[in-house]
Design a protein around this motif. Structure first.
Motif, PDB file in Angstrom:
ATOM      1  N   VAL A 333      51.025  30.316 -23.011  1.00  0.00           N
ATOM      2  CA  VAL A 333      49.852  29.622 -23.570  1.00  0.00           C
ATOM      3  C   VAL A 333      48.742  30.661 -23.592  1.00  0.00           C
ATOM      4  CG1 VAL A 333      48.114  27.809 -23.280  1.00  0.00           C
ATOM      5  CG2 VAL A 333      50.521  27.361 -22.705  1.00  0.00           C
ATOM      6  N   ILE A 334      48.396  31.101 -24.789  1.00  0.00           N
ATOM      7  CA  ILE A 334      47.445  32.204 -24.902  1.00  0.00           C
ATOM      8  C   ILE A 334      46.057  31.673 -25.204  1.00  0.00           C
ATOM      9  CG2 ILE A 334      46.877  34.368 -26.071  1.00  0.00           C
ATOM     10  CD1 ILE A 334      49.807  34.752 -26.624  1.00  0.00           C
ATOM     11  N   GLY A 335      45.187  31.799 -24.204  1.00  0.00           N
ATOM     12  CA  GLY A 335      43.752  31.604 -24.390  1.00  0.00           C
ATOM     13  C   GLY A 335      43.103  32.892 -23.941  1.00  0.00           C
ATOM     14  N   PHE A 337      39.804  34.772 -21.236  1.00  0.00           N
ATOM     15  CA  PHE A 337      38.882  34.651 -20.112  1.00  0.00           C
ATOM     16  C   PHE A 337      37.593  35.338 -20.486  1.00  0.00           C
ATOM     17  CE2 PHE A 337      37.022  36.700 -16.359  1.00  0.00           C
ATOM     18  CZ  PHE A 337      36.786  35.579 -15.572  1.00  0.00           C
ATOM     19  N   ARG A 338      36.472  34.706 -20.148  1.00  0.00           N
ATOM     20  CA  ARG A 338      35.189  35.362 -20.357  1.00  0.00           C
ATOM     21  C   ARG A 338      34.419  35.318 -19.050  1.00  0.00           C
ATOM     22  NH1 ARG A 338      37.105  37.893 -23.622  1.00  0.00           N
ATOM     23  NH2 ARG A 338      36.787  37.934 -25.882  1.00  0.00           N
ATOM     24  N   ALA A 339      33.974  36.498 -18.610  1.00  0.00           N
ATOM     25  CA  ALA A 339      33.286  36.622 -17.330  1.00  0.00           C
ATOM     26  C   ALA A 339      32.094  35.666 -17.288  1.00  0.00           C
ATOM     27  CB  ALA A 339      32.814  38.065 -17.145  1.00  0.00           C
ATOM     28  N   PRO A 340      31.741  35.062 -16.147  1.00  0.00           N
ATOM     29  CA  PRO A 340      32.382  35.324 -14.859  1.00  0.00           C
ATOM     30  C   PRO A 340      33.556  34.401 -14.529  1.00  0.00           C
ATOM     31  CG  PRO A 340      30.421  33.987 -14.528  1.00  0.00           C
ATOM     32  CD  PRO A 340      30.517  34.248 -16.021  1.00  0.00           C
ATOM     33  N   ASP A 341      33.644  33.224 -15.137  1.00  0.00           N
ATOM     34  CA  ASP A 341      34.649  32.252 -14.665  1.00  0.00           C
ATOM     35  C   ASP A 341      35.138  31.303 -15.758  1.00  0.00           C
ATOM     36  OD1 ASP A 341      32.376  30.784 -15.073  1.00  0.00           O
ATOM     37  OD2 ASP A 341      32.311  29.871 -13.071  1.00  0.00           O
ATOM     38  N   ILE A 342      35.011  31.735 -17.021  1.00  0.00           N
ATOM     39  CA  ILE A 342      35.325  30.833 -18.141  1.00  0.00           C
ATOM     40  C   ILE A 342      36.756  31.035 -18.649  1.00  0.00           C
ATOM     41  CG2 ILE A 342      34.801  30.376 -20.569  1.00  0.00           C
ATOM     42  CD1 ILE A 342      32.533  29.278 -19.140  1.00  0.00           C
ATOM     43  N   MET A 343      37.523  29.925 -18.672  1.00  0.00           N
ATOM     44  CA  MET A 343      38.818  29.915 -19.358  1.00  0.00           C
ATOM     45  C   MET A 343      38.574  29.249 -20.715  1.00  0.00           C
ATOM     46  SD  MET A 343      41.202  28.672 -16.166  1.00  0.00           S
ATOM     47  CE  MET A 343      42.755  28.860 -17.052  1.00  0.00           C
ATOM     48  N   ARG A 344      38.915  29.980 -21.766  1.00  0.00           N
ATOM     49  CA  ARG A 344      38.481  29.573 -23.097  1.00  0.00           C
ATOM     50  C   ARG A 344      39.697  29.305 -23.991  1.00  0.00           C
ATOM     51  NH1 ARG A 344      35.006  33.636 -27.024  1.00  0.00           N
ATOM     52  NH2 ARG A 344      36.991  34.724 -27.064  1.00  0.00           N
ATOM     53  N   PHE A 345      39.657  28.183 -24.713  1.00  0.00           N
ATOM     54  CA  PHE A 345      40.775  27.788 -25.575  1.00  0.00           C
ATOM     55  C   PHE A 345      40.242  27.421 -26.962  1.00  0.00           C
ATOM     56  CE2 PHE A 345      41.701  26.652 -21.173  1.00  0.00           C
ATOM     57  CZ  PHE A 345      42.948  27.218 -20.959  1.00  0.00           C
ATOM     58  N   GLY A 346      40.782  28.065 -27.975  1.00  0.00           N
ATOM     59  CA  GLY A 346      40.314  27.817 -29.337  1.00  0.00           C
ATOM     60  C   GLY A 346      41.271  26.900 -30.095  1.00  0.00           C
ATOM     61  N   PHE A 347      40.715  26.068 -30.962  1.00  0.00           N
ATOM     62  CA  PHE A 347      41.529  25.094 -31.708  1.00  0.00           C
ATOM     63  C   PHE A 347      41.409  25.325 -33.203  1.00  0.00           C
ATOM     64  CE2 PHE A 347      41.146  23.637 -27.505  1.00  0.00           C
ATOM     65  CZ  PHE A 347      42.426  23.192 -27.231  1.00  0.00           C
ATOM     66  N   THR A 348      42.563  25.588 -33.792  1.00  0.00           N
ATOM     67  CA  THR A 348      42.657  26.041 -35.174  1.00  0.00           C
ATOM     68  C   THR A 348      43.718  25.210 -35.894  1.00  0.00           C
ATOM     69  OG1 THR A 348      44.185  27.656 -34.281  1.00  0.00           O
ATOM     70  CG2 THR A 348      41.947  28.413 -34.690  1.00  0.00           C
ATOM     71  N   PRO A 349      43.286  24.123 -36.538  1.00  0.00           N
ATOM     72  CA  PRO A 349      44.252  23.173 -37.117  1.00  0.00           C
ATOM     73  C   PRO A 349      45.147  23.766 -38.195  1.00  0.00           C
ATOM     74  CG  PRO A 349      41.968  22.378 -37.329  1.00  0.00           C
ATOM     75  CD  PRO A 349      41.899  23.720 -36.722  1.00  0.00           C
ATOM     76  N   LEU A 350      44.797  24.936 -38.728  1.00  0.00           N
ATOM     77  CA  LEU A 350      45.678  25.517 -39.737  1.00  0.00           C
ATOM     78  C   LEU A 350      47.062  25.823 -39.155  1.00  0.00           C
ATOM     79  CD1 LEU A 350      43.237  25.615 -41.639  1.00  0.00           C
ATOM     80  CD2 LEU A 350      43.842  27.948 -42.219  1.00  0.00           C
ATOM     81  N   TYR A 351      47.147  26.024 -37.854  1.00  0.00           N
ATOM     82  CA  TYR A 351      48.473  26.334 -37.285  1.00  0.00           C
ATOM     83  C   TYR A 351      48.720  25.695 -35.913  1.00  0.00           C
ATOM     84  CZ  TYR A 351      45.531  30.109 -35.351  1.00  0.00           C
ATOM     85  OH  TYR A 351      44.540  30.821 -34.751  1.00  0.00           O
ATOM     86  N   LEU A 352      47.947  24.680 -35.557  1.00  0.00           N
ATOM     87  CA  LEU A 352      48.179  23.971 -34.295  1.00  0.00           C
ATOM     88  C   LEU A 352      48.256  22.467 -34.578  1.00  0.00           C
ATOM     89  CD1 LEU A 352      45.582  25.630 -31.883  1.00  0.00           C
ATOM     90  CD2 LEU A 352      48.078  25.893 -31.777  1.00  0.00           C
ATOM     91  N   ASP A 353      49.104  21.768 -33.796  1.00  0.00           N
ATOM     92  CA  ASP A 353      49.140  20.310 -33.941  1.00  0.00           C
ATOM     93  C   ASP A 353      49.120  19.643 -32.560  1.00  0.00           C
ATOM     94  OD1 ASP A 353      51.720  20.463 -32.888  1.00  0.00           O
ATOM     95  OD2 ASP A 353      52.675  20.291 -34.865  1.00  0.00           O
ATOM     96  N   ALA A 354      49.192  18.323 -32.569  1.00  0.00           N
ATOM     97  CA  ALA A 354      49.068  17.560 -31.323  1.00  0.00           C
ATOM     98  C   ALA A 354      50.174  17.919 -30.326  1.00  0.00           C
ATOM     99  CB  ALA A 354      49.096  16.057 -31.629  1.00  0.00           C
ATOM    100  N   GLY A 355      51.365  18.197 -30.825  1.00  0.00           N
ATOM    101  CA  GLY A 355      52.465  18.588 -29.943  1.00  0.00           C
ATOM    102  C   GLY A 355      52.151  19.875 -29.195  1.00  0.00           C
TER     103      GLY A 355
END
Lengths: 385, 385
Positions: A333-335, A337-355
């Motif tokens: 699962v590739i997201g 990290f942004r200092a100092p403590d952020i786990m960041r996840f981007g959502f791009t409907p062109l190639y992601l779905d609910a599954g």
């Protein structure tokens, strides 16, 4: 997409569109290889920065002929701020916020240090920007969507406030273009800049863009007055004369291989309505926030809970966020990290779905519950994430 | 090379090295496609600008760690001049010559207009530069090889004169890198810049380079202070702190596809001695000058007759030069035209031999004697040549 990978980092580097290798191979053989120097004319390389600019422009509400591609976002920021300061010679303050992406602030620091006549860069908390705009402000420079939290500024309200105060408005749309609907012309902002390697999938180091409000484009003074922004570059005159309109924001020779890759990637957006993309993105984000909230309540949401105030990413704070993100990446699962403590996840409907979202939540839950991040190899910091 | 084409324009855009499409396809699939965002670490993209910088550095006599790639030559000129002016705060004159490539002059115009405190850009005839250097000059900025005539400056003599006068020296090596031996470190010049799409065959829009003399690199102040020149870009601090040495001349995200293409193209130079390239180039040029002189005496040599004062190109003046060059290109001898009347031919021994020169001379003679250029379609000016 590599087998098994759930890619929640399209907000950092979009994946490769399927046809890119073929398109680039064709360009290499038929254009550079066969046409050589003639490609500048016969393959249309010279017109590519404005042709692709129009494709990007459509997604941000910019009319044809108001956007040009080139350089990097940092350079485009410099061009915009330098031109904006020229428009307000009697004012000395550049206002930004602490949520801005650092390179925007760095470029202003470099510019005002070079100018060396007392300009000040002031950064306030994101929520305090509107109140900080007054008649001393020359330029307001903001990134619409916060790279760490996904918090969104109200573009129209802030631009209106800047206009009232007589300040020039610059929007950085790095996390907006291809992610959320933008109506830059409707906002009446003077400048916008952005990059194309995130939601637009232009590839690592894809060219940046700059928009200048059409009624101003013929009067702004370019600081980076390169030959391809000259009115007549192939006359080789000794003195610079700016080209018409947005052409003057071109600088040097455009990176044709990157431009061609981006031009191909932009075809995926033909006929796409940003309102549909936005609705699909919000649905994915809501599913993700609810899923993580149920499965891993110890992860603190760093993004606004109200989707109307959030771009196309969801971030959580976790003190071992760096190691947790490394472990997650190890489990495909590739997201990021942004200092100092952020786990960041981007959502791009062109190639992601609910599954994909459900599977990502399940893997995050496993990493967190089984403390899979608590291994030395995940804690060793690389320089780049 | 396309069948039948004699390419005498490698001084404008080098041809595509045979392995480029394969190398790029591999990068696309194995790096961007498979590694996605991780490519910045795992595929070495982040270190590429200095890694390739060292490859270019070897050809211009620059020690490892003193050259970095990125942006365009115009932007690198701006960086060099802005940094140089900071080094001489008590002086106000930038000296160049009328043979410099226009974008270098334009970028200085933009810089001094932005600075707006009375800097002057003075251009003198190329032969008058040395005498024009005095204690009022802050910066001497010259292109070693004249893009029109191929005339070469005496790098060591002029740099020594600048040093005596306390001026900072900037050399543009656009027509030098990969064309003639350069010993930039030996010259003791403070800065050098150049492009890589000419003799280095990096492809259209390939990244530029900048050299800073190693003893200065830790103290110069970057005007374009982008995040990838920051000491610690991934700490995302709000304030800029310059990176070590040449790293601070990086600006934004590097164009990885162009960098990869260039890195591949640079392999052709492994083990190549620039003295051998130079000797071969001079032999080709002499054969060409003698051949054209015999066959088409009405073409006036615009380049110095003494090969020691000439780069790797030969130019002729002809009042119908534009049409003549179009006719020649139609007959598969590709050179280019530079206003107002220059027909320009570049010599690149990596892919040209004496047979090519003889055939080119024969076709030029035919075009000129039979006035094949005297057709309307050859006289219509395109914007780009």
């Amino acid at each position: 997409m590599p087998e098994g990978v759930i890619y929640l980092d399209g907000n950092s580097l979009g994946p490769m569109p399927v046809g890119v290798p073929g398109a680039l191979e064709e360009m290499l053989h038929k254009e550079w290889g066969a046409q050589l120097i003639r490609g500048w004319n016969t393959a249309g390389w010279m017109a590519q920065p404005t042709r692709v600019g129009d494709m990007v422009g459509r997604l941000i509400g910019a009319p044809a002929g108001s956007v040009v591609m080139g350089d990097t976002l940092s350079v485009k920021v410099y061009q915009a701020v330098a031109a904006a300061l020229k428009m307000r010679p009697d004012r000395g303050l550049i206002l930004s916020d602490t949520g801005n992406f650092p390179t925007d602030l760095y470029m202003v620091e470099g510019l005002i240090s070079t100018l060396d006549r007392g300009y000040e860069l002031r950064t306030v908390e994101p929520g305090a920007v509107a109140d900080a705009i007054d008649e001393t402000v020359a330029v307001v420079m903001l990134t619409e969507v916060d790279y760490r939290t996904g918090r969104m500024h109200d573009m129209n309200a802030i631009t209106a406030r800047a206009r009232e105060a007589g300040a020039v408005m610059i929007w950085d749309l790095a996390h907006s273009a291809g992610a959320i609907p933008v109506d830059i012309a409707g906002s009446e902002a003077e400048f916008a800049v952005g990059c194309t390697y995130k939601y637009l999938n232009g590839g690592p180091g894809a060219p940046a863009f700059i928009y200048v409000r059409p009624d101003l484009a013929d009067s702004i003074e370019p600081a980076l007055s390169g030959w391809l922004g000259h009115r007549d570059p192939f006359e080789f005159k000794l003195n610079y004369q700016p080209g018409a309109g947005i052409e003057r924001m071109r600088v040097g020779t455009p990176p044709v291989l990157q431009m061609t890759t981006l031009e191909f990637a932009m075809k995926a957006w033909d006929g796409v309505d940003m309102a549909d993309v936005r609705a699909a993105s919000v649905a994915l984000q809501e599913r993700f926030i609810e899923g993580v909230g149920r499965a891993v309540p110890q992860l603190a949401l760093a993004s606004p809970r109200d989707s109307a105030q959030r771009g196309s990413q969801v971030s959580f704070r976790f003190e071992n966020g760096y190691a947790a993100m490394q472990a997650l990446i190890h489990h495909d699962v590739i997201g990021d990290f942004r200092a100092p403590d952020i786990m960041r996840f981007g959502f791009t409907p062109l190639y992601l779905d609910a599954g994909d979202v459900d599977e990502a939540v399940a893997r995050i839950a496993r990493v967190m519950h089984d403390r899979l991040w608590d291994r030395p190899e995940f804690k060793t910091r690389n320089r780049v994430t």
